[in-house]
Design an enzyme around this catalytic site. Structure first.
Site, PDB file in Angstrom:
ATOM      1  N   HIS A  37      79.769   2.226  47.874  1.00  0.00           N
ATOM      2  CA  HIS A  37      80.049   3.417  47.070  1.00  0.00           C
ATOM      3  C   HIS A  37      80.027   4.659  47.953  1.00  0.00           C
ATOM      4  CE1 HIS A  37      78.630   1.483  43.026  1.00  0.00           C
ATOM      5  NE2 HIS A  37      79.888   1.190  43.326  1.00  0.00           N
TER       6      HIS A  37
ATOM      7  N   ARG B  50      79.992  -8.439  40.269  1.00  0.00           N
ATOM      8  CA  ARG B  50      79.529  -7.344  41.136  1.00  0.00           C
ATOM      9  C   ARG B  50      78.454  -6.517  40.420  1.00  0.00           C
ATOM     10  NH1 ARG B  50      81.217  -3.646  45.345  1.00  0.00           N
ATOM     11  NH2 ARG B  50      81.411  -1.488  44.633  1.00  0.00           N
TER      12      ARG B  50
ATOM     13  N   TYR C 125      73.558   1.834  37.520  1.00  0.00           N
ATOM     14  CA  TYR C 125      72.748   0.617  37.459  1.00  0.00           C
ATOM     15  C   TYR C 125      71.288   0.917  37.117  1.00  0.00           C
ATOM     16  CZ  TYR C 125      76.919  -1.398  39.396  1.00  0.00           C
ATOM     17  OH  TYR C 125      78.226  -1.786  39.577  1.00  0.00           O
TER      18      TYR C 125
ATOM     19  N   LYS D 156      87.647   0.067  49.319  1.00  0.00           N
ATOM     20  CA  LYS D 156      88.631   1.055  48.885  1.00  0.00           C
ATOM     21  C   LYS D 156      89.024   1.949  50.060  1.00  0.00           C
ATOM     22  CE  LYS D 156      87.444   1.362  43.990  1.00  0.00           C
ATOM     23  NZ  LYS D 156      87.018   2.257  42.891  1.00  0.00           N
TER      24      LYS D 156
ATOM     25  N   HIS E 130      84.702  -8.313  37.743  1.00  0.00           N
ATOM     26  CA  HIS E 130      83.890  -7.191  38.219  1.00  0.00           C
ATOM     27  C   HIS E 130      82.459  -7.269  37.699  1.00  0.00           C
ATOM     28  CE1 HIS E 130      84.287  -3.626  40.657  1.00  0.00           C
ATOM     29  NE2 HIS E 130      83.617  -2.908  39.788  1.00  0.00           N
TER      30      HIS E 130
ATOM     31  N   ARG F  25      84.068  -6.575  45.380  1.00  0.00           N
ATOM     32  CA  ARG F  25      85.157  -6.313  44.445  1.00  0.00           C
ATOM     33  C   ARG F  25      86.137  -7.477  44.546  1.00  0.00           C
ATOM     34  NH1 ARG F  25      84.476  -1.378  47.329  1.00  0.00           N
ATOM     35  NH2 ARG F  25      83.766   0.356  46.005  1.00  0.00           N
TER      36      ARG F  25
END
Length: 301
Positions: free
Chosen positions: A273, A250, A282, A175, A247, A151
């Protein structure tokens, strides 16, 4: 209404210290609540703070946002911020009930992320001017971003000590400051070594000490905005007409892994994730790619 402003500031402290949300999320939620606050103070006929957060007010606010032609996706995000704000107010016993759970949220469709194909990735990464320190830096930065699926906040937050050259592993804080380790590709290692020897020394400030890996021309940590600006400039120089963002690098990393047969759980771990449902987007991108191949090569289309 002055006390409401104080509550907003206290809420910001709460999501930082108690919820430990990422800095970008905190800024986003704070801005959303301040926008909601501006709307609330326009309701001059309401003086009781309990009355400000009735479901009728929240429904009217959704209509207000829709009339301003704000996208449903953004409205849903704002409602998430408001919901957390009201939860905080209930914890603090400012209000008795949190009606946000009763609000009907606008429907949003799944939007497939934009990604670059392999040729476009090569064109972009080879577009930087390697006669300048900034060009050497940017090539290393975007090569690393593509190599590790980072990210923009993650790559901006890297320090020199985040890179383990011997093990060829990168320490990343994602995150919520969640730590993960990801492997670094051979090309990214080469570009990083080149940057550290021929680029970064010329960007370091004589008066400012920093452990930041990627520096701007002032010798300070390269920000998300700076990275975004550099991407836009070099995307144009590379002749890539596709409207992609930082982004998207990524997204390209994840999509190419899936296209080459990578396990979904493995991709989830590399991307950091929390839920595999986030990674599953994806597989839809891969289906789009498969359809393109089918249309191009199958005789009975």
């Amino acid at each position: 209404m002055e006390n409401l402003v104080d509550l907003v500031y206290r809420f910001k402290d709460y999501i930082f210290s108690e919820r430990k949300l990422a800095e970008n999320t905190i800024d986003s939620y704070y801005n959303d609540i301040m926008q909601f606050y501006e709307y609330l103070i326009s309701l001059s006929e309401i003086n009781n703070i309990e009355d400000l957060f009735k479901i009728e007010i929240l429904d009217d606010y959704i209509i207000y946002l829709s009339n301003k032609e704000i996208e449903n996706r953004s409205i849903v995000r704002k409602l998430s911020a408001i919901s957390l704000f009201l939860k905080f107010l209930k914890i603090e016993e400012i209000i008795k009930e949190n009606p946000s759970y009763l609000v009907t949220r606008p429907k949003i469709g799944k939007k497939l992320p934009v990604y670059l194909n392999l040729e476009e990735v090569e064109k972009f990464i080879n577009s930087f001017n390697l006669t300048k320190s900034e060009g050497i830096r940017d090539k290393a930065l975007f090569e690393l971003m593509y190599s590790c699926g980072l990210r923009v906040s993650e790559i901006s937050g890297l320090n020199i000590g985040s890179v383990y050259f011997k093990e060829r592993v990168l320490q990343v804080f994602g995150k919520g400051s969640k730590e993960r380790y990801v492997p670094i590709g051979e090309r990214a290692i080469t570009e990083l070594e080149n940057y550290l020897s021929k680029g970064r020394p010329f960007l370091v400030s004589k008066t400012k000490k920093t452990e930041a890996l990627f520096l701007n021309f002032r010798g300070e940590r390269l920000t998300r905005k700076g990275i975004w600006k550099n991407l836009k400039i070099n995307a144009k120089l590379a002749g890539i007409e596709k409207n992609f963002t930082v982004h998207s690098i990524r997204h390209s990393f994840a999509t190419h892994l899936i296209q080459n047969g990578a396990d979904l759980r493995g991709v989830q771990s590399l991307l950091g994730h929390k839920n595999i449902s986030t990674t599953e987007i994806y597989t839809h991108l891969d289906l789009t790619y498969i359809k393109e191949i089918y249309q191009k090569f199958h005789s009975h289309k």
